[in-house]
Design a protein around this motif. Structure first.
Motif, PDB file in Angstrom:
ATOM      1  N   GLN A  18      32.002  -9.675  63.356  1.00 49.49           N
ATOM      2  CA  GLN A  18      32.934  -8.571  63.563  1.00 49.49           C
ATOM      3  C   GLN A  18      32.247  -7.366  64.199  1.00 49.49           C
ATOM      4  N   ILE A  19      31.016  -7.075  63.786  1.00 45.36           N
ATOM      5  CA  ILE A  19      30.276  -5.967  64.394  1.00 45.36           C
ATOM      6  C   ILE A  19      30.032  -6.266  65.871  1.00 45.36           C
ATOM      7  N   ASP A  20      29.543  -7.459  66.161  1.00 43.82           N
ATOM      8  CA  ASP A  20      29.276  -7.822  67.561  1.00 43.82           C
ATOM      9  C   ASP A  20      30.558  -7.822  68.384  1.00 43.82           C
ATOM     10  N   LYS A  21      31.652  -8.286  67.802  1.00 42.42           N
ATOM     11  CA  LYS A  21      32.939  -8.286  68.501  1.00 42.42           C
ATOM     12  C   LYS A  21      33.354  -6.851  68.816  1.00 42.42           C
ATOM     13  N   PHE A  22      33.217  -5.973  67.841  1.00 42.85           N
ATOM     14  CA  PHE A  22      33.588  -4.570  68.037  1.00 42.85           C
ATOM     15  C   PHE A  22      32.749  -3.925  69.131  1.00 42.85           C
ATOM     16  N   ILE A  23      31.423  -4.043  69.032  1.00 41.87           N
ATOM     17  CA  ILE A  23      30.575  -3.340  69.999  1.00 41.87           C
ATOM     18  C   ILE A  23      30.691  -3.946  71.398  1.00 41.87           C
ATOM     19  N   THR A  24      30.944  -5.235  71.479  1.00 44.12           N
ATOM     20  CA  THR A  24      31.157  -5.864  72.782  1.00 44.12           C
ATOM     21  C   THR A  24      32.468  -5.377  73.402  1.00 44.12           C
ATOM     22  N   TYR A  25      33.492  -5.250  72.580  1.00 45.95           N
ATOM     23  CA  TYR A  25      34.779  -4.762  73.075  1.00 45.95           C
ATOM     24  C   TYR A  25      34.652  -3.331  73.591  1.00 45.95           C
ATOM     25  N   VAL A  26      34.010  -2.473  72.808  1.00 48.96           N
ATOM     26  CA  VAL A  26      33.856  -1.075  73.221  1.00 48.96           C
ATOM     27  C   VAL A  26      33.055  -0.992  74.511  1.00 48.96           C
ATOM     28  N   GLU A  27      31.960  -1.693  74.582  1.00 44.83           N
ATOM     29  CA  GLU A  27      31.057  -1.604  75.724  1.00 44.83           C
ATOM     30  C   GLU A  27      31.604  -2.303  76.959  1.00 44.83           C
ATOM     31  N   GLY A  28      32.703  -3.011  76.803  1.00 47.84           N
ATOM     32  CA  GLY A  28      33.255  -3.794  77.903  1.00 47.84           C
ATOM     33  C   GLY A  28      33.855  -3.004  79.052  1.00 47.84           C
ATOM     34  N   THR A  29      34.365  -1.806  78.781  1.00 48.58           N
ATOM     35  CA  THR A  29      34.950  -0.995  79.850  1.00 48.58           C
ATOM     36  C   THR A  29      34.576   0.467  79.659  1.00 48.58           C
ATOM     37  N   ASP A  30      34.528   1.185  80.752  1.00 49.86           N
ATOM     38  CA  ASP A  30      34.233   2.617  80.685  1.00 49.86           C
ATOM     39  C   ASP A  30      35.278   3.361  79.860  1.00 49.86           C
ATOM     40  N   GLU A  31      36.518   2.949  79.962  1.00 47.48           N
ATOM     41  CA  GLU A  31      37.586   3.609  79.211  1.00 47.48           C
ATOM     42  C   GLU A  31      37.378   3.478  77.705  1.00 47.48           C
ATOM     43  N   GLN A  32      37.005   2.281  77.245  1.00 47.98           N
ATOM     44  CA  GLN A  32      36.766   2.091  75.812  1.00 47.98           C
ATOM     45  C   GLN A  32      35.544   2.884  75.356  1.00 47.98           C
ATOM     46  N   VAL A  33      34.508   2.906  76.166  1.00 45.54           N
ATOM     47  CA  VAL A  33      33.312   3.703  75.837  1.00 45.54           C
ATOM     48  C   VAL A  33      33.713   5.167  75.691  1.00 45.54           C
ATOM     49  N   ARG A  34      34.490   5.671  76.630  1.00 44.14           N
ATOM     50  CA  ARG A  34      34.925   7.063  76.591  1.00 44.14           C
ATOM     51  C   ARG A  34      35.732   7.353  75.334  1.00 44.14           C
ATOM     52  N   ARG A  35      36.687   6.499  75.035  1.00 41.77           N
ATOM     53  CA  ARG A  35      37.533   6.701  73.847  1.00 41.77           C
ATOM     54  C   ARG A  35      36.714   6.682  72.573  1.00 41.77           C
ATOM     55  N   TYR A  36      35.802   5.732  72.479  1.00 40.53           N
ATOM     56  CA  TYR A  36      34.968   5.642  71.280  1.00 40.53           C
ATOM     57  C   TYR A  36      34.040   6.850  71.160  1.00 40.53           C
ATOM     58  N   ALA A  37      33.407   7.250  72.259  1.00 43.92           N
ATOM     59  CA  ALA A  37      32.446   8.360  72.227  1.00 43.92           C
ATOM     60  C   ALA A  37      33.101   9.671  71.812  1.00 43.92           C
ATOM     61  N   ILE A  38      34.358   9.856  72.169  1.00 51.07           N
ATOM     62  CA  ILE A  38      35.074  11.086  71.818  1.00 51.07           C
ATOM     63  C   ILE A  38      35.345  11.165  70.322  1.00 51.07           C
TER      64      ILE A  38
END
Length: 114
Positions: free
Chosen positions: A5-25
């Motif tokens: 689940q951790i790997d799935k989560f971090i892979t999903y977030v890191e998969g697109t710039d938009e997800q990275v941006r949303r998570y970082a905020i």
């Protein structure tokens, strides 16, 4: 299951710039949304899912050392951490590299056996 689940989560977030941006905020808000989407999903492979309380806490705080100790895949974890912290402007790449190494060094090499 926790490592998956951790790997799935971090892979999903890191998969697109938009997800990275949303998570970082708002990491904590993003984690809460992830868990809610998984609980409400009707599909066999949802974009979300359960996380242990420790994993939720570590992901909400971008605590990469705790995630490493929980067994997150080092390669995936490094790229996730790099994307989130360098993109957000919290750290320069060289500074992050040194902090990451120091934070995970004491944990040794995780056991990836399933």
């Amino acid at each position: 299951m926790i490592r998956f689940q951790i790997d799935k989560f971090i892979t999903y977030v890191e998969g697109t710039d938009e997800q990275v941006r949303r998570y970082a905020i708002d990491p904590a808000g993003y984690v809460a949304e992830w868990v809610q989407r998984g609980a409400a999903a009707r599909t066999p492979i949802p974009d979300g899912g359960p996380l242990s309380p420790a994993a939720r806490d570590a992901l909400s705080k971008v605590d990469y050392a705790a995630l490493y100790r929980m067994g997150a895949h080092p390669y995936v974890l490094w790229h996730f951490t790099e994307a989130v912290l360098v993109w957000a402007g919290d750290l320069a790449w060289a500074e992050l590299k040194e902090q990451f190494r120091a934070a995970v060094a004491g944990a040794g090499y995780p056991d990836f056996a399933t």
